[in-house]
Enzyme design. Structure first.
Site, PDB file in Angstrom:
ATOM      1  N   GLU A  31       0.844  -1.208   0.000  1.00 14.78           N
ATOM      2  CA  GLU A  31       0.000   0.000   0.000  1.00 14.78           C
ATOM      3  C   GLU A  31       0.869   1.244   0.000  1.00 14.78           C
ATOM      4  O   GLU A  31       1.859   1.320   0.744  1.00 14.78           O
ATOM      5  CB  GLU A  31      -0.891  -0.037   1.259  1.00 14.78           C
ATOM      6  CG  GLU A  31      -2.295   0.379   1.029  1.00 14.78           C
ATOM      7  CD  GLU A  31      -3.042  -0.530   0.052  1.00 14.78           C
ATOM      8  OE1 GLU A  31      -3.073  -0.209  -1.151  1.00 14.78           O
ATOM      9  OE2 GLU A  31      -3.593  -1.551   0.495  1.00 14.78           O
ATOM     10  N   HIS A  32       0.495   2.187  -0.853  1.00 17.63           N
ATOM     11  CA  HIS A  32       1.251   3.439  -1.017  1.00 17.63           C
ATOM     12  C   HIS A  32       2.693   3.160  -1.458  1.00 17.63           C
ATOM     13  O   HIS A  32       3.590   3.930  -1.176  1.00 17.63           O
ATOM     14  CB  HIS A  32       1.217   4.284   0.262  1.00 17.63           C
ATOM     15  CG  HIS A  32      -0.158   4.834   0.533  1.00 17.63           C
ATOM     16  ND1 HIS A  32      -0.615   5.982  -0.058  1.00 17.63           N
ATOM     17  CD2 HIS A  32      -1.171   4.360   1.297  1.00 17.63           C
ATOM     18  CE1 HIS A  32      -1.868   6.207   0.347  1.00 17.63           C
ATOM     19  NE2 HIS A  32      -2.226   5.233   1.162  1.00 17.63           N
ATOM     20  N   THR A  33       2.873   2.059  -2.135  1.00 16.93           N
ATOM     21  CA  THR A  33       4.188   1.743  -2.693  1.00 16.93           C
ATOM     22  C   THR A  33       4.242   2.024  -4.192  1.00 16.93           C
ATOM     23  O   THR A  33       5.318   2.218  -4.746  1.00 16.93           O
ATOM     24  CB  THR A  33       4.532   0.253  -2.456  1.00 16.93           C
ATOM     25  OG1 THR A  33       3.392  -0.517  -2.836  1.00 16.93           O
ATOM     26  CG2 THR A  33       4.865  -0.015  -1.002  1.00 16.93           C
ATOM     27  N   GLY A 121     -12.774   2.637  -2.133  1.00 14.88           N
ATOM     28  CA  GLY A 121     -11.384   2.219  -2.285  1.00 14.88           C
ATOM     29  C   GLY A 121     -11.259   0.921  -3.059  1.00 14.88           C
ATOM     30  O   GLY A 121     -10.284   0.192  -2.905  1.00 14.88           O
ATOM     31  N   SER A 125     -12.871   4.104 -10.174  1.00 15.31           N
ATOM     32  CA  SER A 125     -12.401   5.016 -11.239  1.00 15.31           C
ATOM     33  C   SER A 125     -11.630   4.245 -12.300  1.00 15.31           C
ATOM     34  O   SER A 125     -11.878   4.416 -13.493  1.00 15.31           O
ATOM     35  CB  SER A 125     -11.473   6.103 -10.695  1.00 15.31           C
ATOM     36  OG  SER A 125     -11.825   6.483  -9.430  1.00 15.31           O
ATOM     37  N   ASP A 169      -4.011   0.458  -9.784  1.00 17.07           N
ATOM     38  CA  ASP A 169      -5.418   0.130 -10.025  1.00 17.07           C
ATOM     39  C   ASP A 169      -5.678  -0.191 -11.498  1.00 17.07           C
ATOM     40  O   ASP A 169      -6.359  -1.163 -11.824  1.00 17.07           O
ATOM     41  CB  ASP A 169      -6.310   1.285  -9.566  1.00 17.07           C
ATOM     42  CG  ASP A 169      -6.101   1.601  -8.092  1.00 17.07           C
ATOM     43  OD1 ASP A 169      -5.505   0.755  -7.394  1.00 17.07           O
ATOM     44  OD2 ASP A 169      -6.513   2.674  -7.646  1.00 17.07           O
ATOM     45  N   TYR A 218      -3.939  12.360   0.289  1.00 17.20           N
ATOM     46  CA  TYR A 218      -3.240  11.416  -0.589  1.00 17.20           C
ATOM     47  C   TYR A 218      -2.048  12.123  -1.258  1.00 17.20           C
ATOM     48  O   TYR A 218      -0.920  11.613  -1.244  1.00 17.20           O
ATOM     49  CB  TYR A 218      -4.216  10.861  -1.636  1.00 17.20           C
ATOM     50  CG  TYR A 218      -3.605   9.815  -2.549  1.00 17.20           C
ATOM     51  CD1 TYR A 218      -3.568   8.482  -2.177  1.00 17.20           C
ATOM     52  CD2 TYR A 218      -3.063  10.171  -3.780  1.00 17.20           C
ATOM     53  CE1 TYR A 218      -3.000   7.521  -3.010  1.00 17.20           C
ATOM     54  CE2 TYR A 218      -2.502   9.227  -4.616  1.00 17.20           C
ATOM     55  CZ  TYR A 218      -2.479   7.904  -4.230  1.00 17.20           C
ATOM     56  OH  TYR A 218      -1.914   6.967  -5.067  1.00 17.20           O
TER      57      TYR A 218
END
Ligand code: GLA
Length: 382
Positions: A31-33, A121, A125, A169, A218
Site C-alpha cells: 500500500e502506497h508503494t 477504495g 475510477s 489500479d 493522498y
C-alpha cells in the site's frame, strides 16, 4: 448483476453490440508503494462496472451512467472540446488519451451500470476508465495491448482528472487473472500471477466512511515521500525513489525528521512484506499471512498515518471473526474498506461475526461481501 442491455435498448432504441465487464480490485498488500516505484499485490473482485456499448453514426460519444441518471456527450472528432465534470471526466480523459495516441475515435453510445461501490477504495475510477477504453476501442476498430491501455488510463486520471494516483489500479483492472493475485513491480512493470489457495476467499469489509483520492491527504503523502527522497539523496545521491532504500538503509531513514521518517520506513518495510506475502502464498504457508498483514496495517496506521478509527475497528473485528486468516486496510486508507482472507467454508460465519464486531465497536453498520479473485476487464459481443 443486472445487465445494462435493457436500459441501453430503452435509451438508444437498439440492442448493444458489446457488453464490457470491468472489475474492482482489492490490494492484498503493497500500500502506497506504487507511486514510490515499489511492489504491489492486488486481485480483481466479482463486483464490476458493466458497460453496454454500440456504434452510432452521429460521430458523438454519448454516455449514460445509471447511478447518476445524467446523460453526457462530446464529439468523437474533438474529445477535449467541452470539458465535462464529475464521473464523465474519467471517460473523456480516456478518449483524449486514445486520440493522442493516434486512434481515430468514432461515435459510440454507452450505458454504464454495475455493482461496484463507488468511493470505497475498490478502484471504481480505474474500472470505469478501462471499460471506456474498451468501448472506444471497439468503436474505433482497434485493440490497444492491456498494459498500454492501463498506462493510458492512468495518464488520463493523473493529467485530465487531476488525481495523482499510482499505476496499481489500472494494471489490476486490466491484467488480473482469475484465481490469482497480480504481483506488479511498479518500476520495471514486470508482472506475474500468483495463485491464491482454492479454499480461501477475499472478504471486503467496507467501513461506510467515504473518502476521495482528490482528498489532499493522498497528495500530501506523495509529497512527503518525495521530500524524504530529496533528503536521503544528500547522503546517497544514487537514490532515485524510496524503492532504492533497502532495509539495511533504515538507519538513514530513521535520521529523517518526522513525519518523513515514518513515511519512508513504511514504504521500505511494505515492499519487503509484499515479497514475504508472495512467498507465503507460493509455498502454501498461509499461516504467516496474519502477522504480515497486521504489520502492514500497523505500519499504515503508525508510520504512514492513513488509517482511521473505523478501519482499525474493522481489522480488529475481522481478526476475531471465525475463519479469518489475515486482515488489513486496503487501498489509500482514510476510510474505505478492509480486506480479509477467509476460509471458504467459514465465510458465512465470518461475515456475520465481522458485522457484529464492527457495530459493537463503532455503532456503525458497514457493508460486507466475499469474492473469488476474478479476471481483468473484458468485452464480449452480445
Ligand atoms: C489508491 C491509488 C493507488 C495506490 C493506493 C494506495 O488506490 O489509486 O494508485 O496508491 O491508493 O496503495
Amino acid at each position: 448483476m443486472t445487465s445494462p442491455a435493457p436500459l441501453y435498448r430503452e435509451r438508444f432504441g437498439r440492442p448493444p453490440e458489446i457488453l464490457i465487464t470491468s472489475p474492482g480490485r482489492v490490494n492484498l498488500i503493497g500500500e502506497h508503494t506504487d507511486y514510490n516505484d515499489g511492489l504491489v499485490l492486488p486481485a480483481a473482485i466479482n463486483r464490476a462496472i458493466v458497460v453496454a456499448a454500440g456504434l452510432n453514426d452521429a460521430n458523438r460519444i454519448r454516455l449514460y451512467a445509471a447511478a447518476f441518471d445524467a446523460p453526457v456527450e462530446f464529439p468523437a472528432t474533438a474529445p477535449a472540446e467541452v470539458p465535462l465534470a464529475g464521473w464523465a471526466r474519467y471517460a473523456q480523459g480516456v478518449a483524449i488519451q486514445l486520440a493522442a495516441r493516434g486512434v481515430i475515435l468514432r461515435g459510440v453510445d454507452a450505458v454504464i451500470a454495475g455493482d461496484l461501490p463507488i468511493g470505497s477504495g475498490l478502484s471504481s475510477s480505474a474500472a470505469l476508465e478501462i471499460a471506456m477504453a474498451l468501448a472506444l476501442e471497439h468503436a474505433a476498430g482497434v485493440t490497444v495491448p492491456p498494459r498500454e491501455r492501463a498506462l493510458l488510463c492512468h495518464q488520463a486520471e493523473v493529467e485530465f482528472v487531476g488525481v495523482p494516483c499510482g499505476i496499481m489500479d489500472q494494471f489490476a483492472v486490466s491484467l488480473c487473472r482469475r484465481g490469482h493475485a497480480l504481483f506488479l513491480d511498479c518500476r520495471s512493470l514486470d508482472t506475474h500471477h500468483i495463485p491464491l489457495p482454492a479454499d480461501v476467499v477475499l472478504a471486503v469489509c467496507d467501513t461506510g466512511v467515504r473518502r476521495s483520492l482528490q482528498d489532499s491527504r493522498y497528495a500530501d503523502r506523495r509529497h512527503e515521500c518525495e521530500a524524504a527522497v530529496r533528503l536521503l539523496q544528500a547522503r546517497r545521491p544514487a537514490m532515485a525513489s524510496l524503492r532504492d532504500v533497502t532495509p539495511d538503509d533504515l538507519p538513514l531513514v530513521d535520521d529523517l525528521p518526522a513525519p518523513l521518517r515514518g513515511r519512508g520506513r513504511h514504504v521500505v518495510t511494505e515492499n519487503v512484506r509484499v515479497i514475504e506475502t508472495a512467498r507465503a502464498l507460493e509455498s502454501g504457508d498461509t499461516g504467516r499471512l496474519r502477522e504480515i498483514f497486521l504489520a502492514s496495517h500497523h505500519s499504515l496506521r503508525d508510520d504512514y498515518g492513513v488509517s482511521s478509527p473505523e478501519l482499525d475497528a474493522m481489522v480488529a473485528a475481522a481478526l476475531e471473526a471465525p475463519g479469518c486468516l489475515a486482515a488489513r486496510l486496503t487501498g489509500a486508507g482514510f476510510g474505505g474498506a478492509v480486506v480479509a482472507l477467509v476460509c471458504r467454508d467459514r465465510q458465512d460465519a465470518f461475515l456475520k461475526a465481522v458485522a457484529r464486531g464492527y457495530r459493537r465497536r463503532t455503532n456503525r453498520t458497514g457493508t460486507y461481501f466475499t469474492s473469488q479473485a476474478t479476471g481483468g476487464a473484458e468485452a464480449t459481443a452480445t
